[in-house]
Each structure stands twice: as structure tokens, then as C-alpha cells.
Design a protein around this motif. Sequence first.
Motif, PDB file in Angstrom:
ATOM      1  N   THR A 170      30.833  97.775 -18.930  1.00 49.63           N
ATOM      2  CA  THR A 170      29.742  99.106 -19.107  1.00 49.63           C
ATOM      3  C   THR A 170      29.954 100.009 -18.177  1.00 49.63           C
ATOM      4  O   THR A 170      30.117  99.848 -17.023  1.00 49.63           O
TER       5      THR A 170
ATOM      6  N   SER B  47      30.071 103.283 -22.293  1.00 47.49           N
ATOM      7  CA  SER B  47      29.823 102.462 -23.173  1.00 47.49           C
ATOM      8  C   SER B  47      28.749 101.640 -22.460  1.00 47.49           C
ATOM      9  O   SER B  47      28.762 101.287 -21.530  1.00 47.49           O
TER      10      SER B  47
ATOM     11  N   ALA C 128      33.773  97.606 -34.954  1.00 51.92           N
ATOM     12  CA  ALA C 128      34.606  98.853 -34.143  1.00 51.92           C
ATOM     13  C   ALA C 128      34.042 100.313 -34.576  1.00 51.92           C
ATOM     14  O   ALA C 128      34.136 101.101 -33.548  1.00 51.92           O
TER      15      ALA C 128
ATOM     16  N   GLN D 154      32.155 101.948 -31.499  1.00 50.57           N
ATOM     17  CA  GLN D 154      32.970 102.404 -30.188  1.00 50.57           C
ATOM     18  C   GLN D 154      32.753 101.819 -28.781  1.00 50.57           C
ATOM     19  O   GLN D 154      32.743 102.713 -27.776  1.00 50.57           O
ATOM     20  N   ALA D 155      32.076 100.681 -29.187  1.00 53.27           N
ATOM     21  CA  ALA D 155      31.506 100.189 -27.858  1.00 53.27           C
ATOM     22  C   ALA D 155      32.649  99.308 -27.175  1.00 53.27           C
ATOM     23  O   ALA D 155      33.823  99.206 -27.953  1.00 53.27           O
ATOM     24  N   THR D 156      32.373  98.432 -26.172  1.00 57.21           N
ATOM     25  CA  THR D 156      33.243  97.662 -25.597  1.00 57.21           C
ATOM     26  C   THR D 156      33.482  96.484 -26.390  1.00 57.21           C
ATOM     27  O   THR D 156      32.380  95.890 -26.690  1.00 57.21           O
TER      28      THR D 156
ATOM     29  N   TYR E 212      38.529 103.337 -34.038  1.00 59.63           N
ATOM     30  CA  TYR E 212      39.102 103.526 -32.754  1.00 59.63           C
ATOM     31  C   TYR E 212      40.355 104.427 -32.706  1.00 59.63           C
ATOM     32  O   TYR E 212      41.268 104.054 -33.317  1.00 59.63           O
TER      33      TYR E 212
ATOM     34  N   THR F  20      43.178 104.344 -27.500  1.00 59.87           N
ATOM     35  CA  THR F  20      42.119 103.580 -27.012  1.00 59.87           C
ATOM     36  C   THR F  20      42.511 102.318 -26.169  1.00 59.87           C
ATOM     37  O   THR F  20      43.354 101.677 -26.655  1.00 59.87           O
TER      38      THR F  20
ATOM     39  N   GLY G 106      38.246  98.941 -25.446  1.00 59.82           N
ATOM     40  CA  GLY G 106      37.331 100.092 -24.905  1.00 59.82           C
ATOM     41  C   GLY G 106      37.871 101.088 -24.140  1.00 59.82           C
ATOM     42  O   GLY G 106      38.448 100.733 -23.078  1.00 59.82           O
ATOM     43  N   ARG G 107      37.169 102.166 -24.006  1.00 60.04           N
ATOM     44  CA  ARG G 107      37.391 103.100 -22.941  1.00 60.04           C
ATOM     45  C   ARG G 107      37.184 102.760 -21.675  1.00 60.04           C
ATOM     46  O   ARG G 107      37.672 103.314 -20.650  1.00 60.04           O
TER      47      ARG G 107
END
Length: 268
Positions: free
Chosen positions: A137, A142, A166, A169-171, A193, A197, A238-239
Motif C-alpha cells: 500500500t 493504492s 482488476a 486498479q488496486a494492488t 490495467y 503496470t 500494481g503501481r
Amino acid sequence: MNQSKSESTHMTSPLLVHFIGAGPGDPELITVKGQRLLKEADIVIYTGSLVPKALITGLGATIYNSAGLSLDEVFAIILQGYNSGKKVVRLHTGDPSIYGAINEQIALLNEHDIPFQVIPGVSSATATAAALQTELTLPEISQTVIFTRRTGRTPVPEKESLDLLASHQATMMIFLSVGMIKEVVDDLRKGGYPENTPVAVVEKVSWPEERKIRGTLATIAELVTEAQITKTALIAVGRVLTEAPPPVLSKLYDSTFTHGYRKGVEPQ
């Protein structure tokens, strides 16, 4: 002879069946409590080849490998051991609450009025985050982590399909799905995504043979296929996985942020 208080408490404590999380593979990642209960056990039923042999080596207990056993056969061992006054440990991989198949065992224990306790363990998901040296997080990136798997031989509820999850767009930490990496990527794309990503796959996390593969949604399927990773791996998406410094810092240690233990200072 007078008994000490600790000896008296130990002798009068109720007999429990213990479910213990063994952790992701490194034998040192079991909890102190879990390790103590293992050493005290008379019977240990462990989960196949994924529990490190070091955890069951040198124990005084009778050891059973549950890899080839059915639920009824596992429970028969537990029931016989408990009825004989023996300390029974059911040793699961990772944390038993995540894809641990303990509820069906718990139902049988409750049916037979057998008391039990669950000892948590280090999940392969959190071990994967540690191996990737990241948080799952990050502020404004996220604040949600989804633990899931792709549908396969074990079905997934329709509302929990990868493409629908998906869309948040969370982890995402995707278990038990690396053998379907191309389908996983297709689902993640369908869910929205972007192609850039970050995605990482960690095989046998915390084991000596651990392997980490980093890529993006555009490249990860090919990289995993080339590495011939087909099982015992977790997919992280995830980002938060970017190796660049986070664009927004946590408020916790921000010198301008006031909380219960510190008064913030005005920005210069």
C-alpha cells in the motif's frame, strides 16, 4: 513435592488441536509460538513438500505427510490422537487462513466437540512483498490489497473474476495461477490495467531457490514462460511495485503533519 505455578498451569491446561502456519518456506519464518508447539507435539500432520523439512526434522512426534491423504484420513489421525490424550499439530504452509482448507477440518472438530486453536503464520503474499522490497500500500497509489486466484479446477465466484477485480486498479496478489499466466494477463488487461503496470512473479519465496521476475503487463507472460515457472509462485500486480521513489510520502513521518505523538511544524 510442591509443584511450581508454571508446572501446575501446564498440567491443567486443556488439550487442544493446533493448526499452525509454517510460513512461506524459510524455516525461520514460523512464529515462536508455532515452533514451541511443534516441539511439544506428539503427532504432527504436515502439508506435503511445501513445508520445509527443517521444521519437522528432529521432532519427538509421530509425523504424517498429508499430501496423499483425504480429509477423512487426516481427521482420523487427529481424532485418534486427541482421544488418546496426545498433542496434535496440523502444520499448514504460509498462513492457514489463506487457501488453507482449514474450515472443513474445523467443521469436523466442532462436530466431535474437539477444542482447537489456530496459530497464524507468515503468508507467501507478505513474504513476496518483502522479497520485492516494497509495501503493498502507498498513499494515493493504492490503499487496498486484493488476495485472489484465477478460476481453474477450483472455481471462483463470478463476481470475483480477475477482470472485475482488476477494475479497482488496486494492488493484487494472485495465488495459484502462475500456470495460467497468459490468461491472467488477458484478464488484467480486460479489467483495465494499463500495459505499463508493474508485475512481478516470485517463485518459491523465501526458499534457497527463490526466483524473482519483474516486468510489466506487456512483458510478464513471456518472461515467466521463458523461465519455465509453472507453479509455487505468486503474481503481484500494481503501481506499488515501481522501483522509483513514491510520488507521495506517508503522513506518519511527515514533519508538517500533527498526530497524537508529535506536533507538526509549519513548512518552510
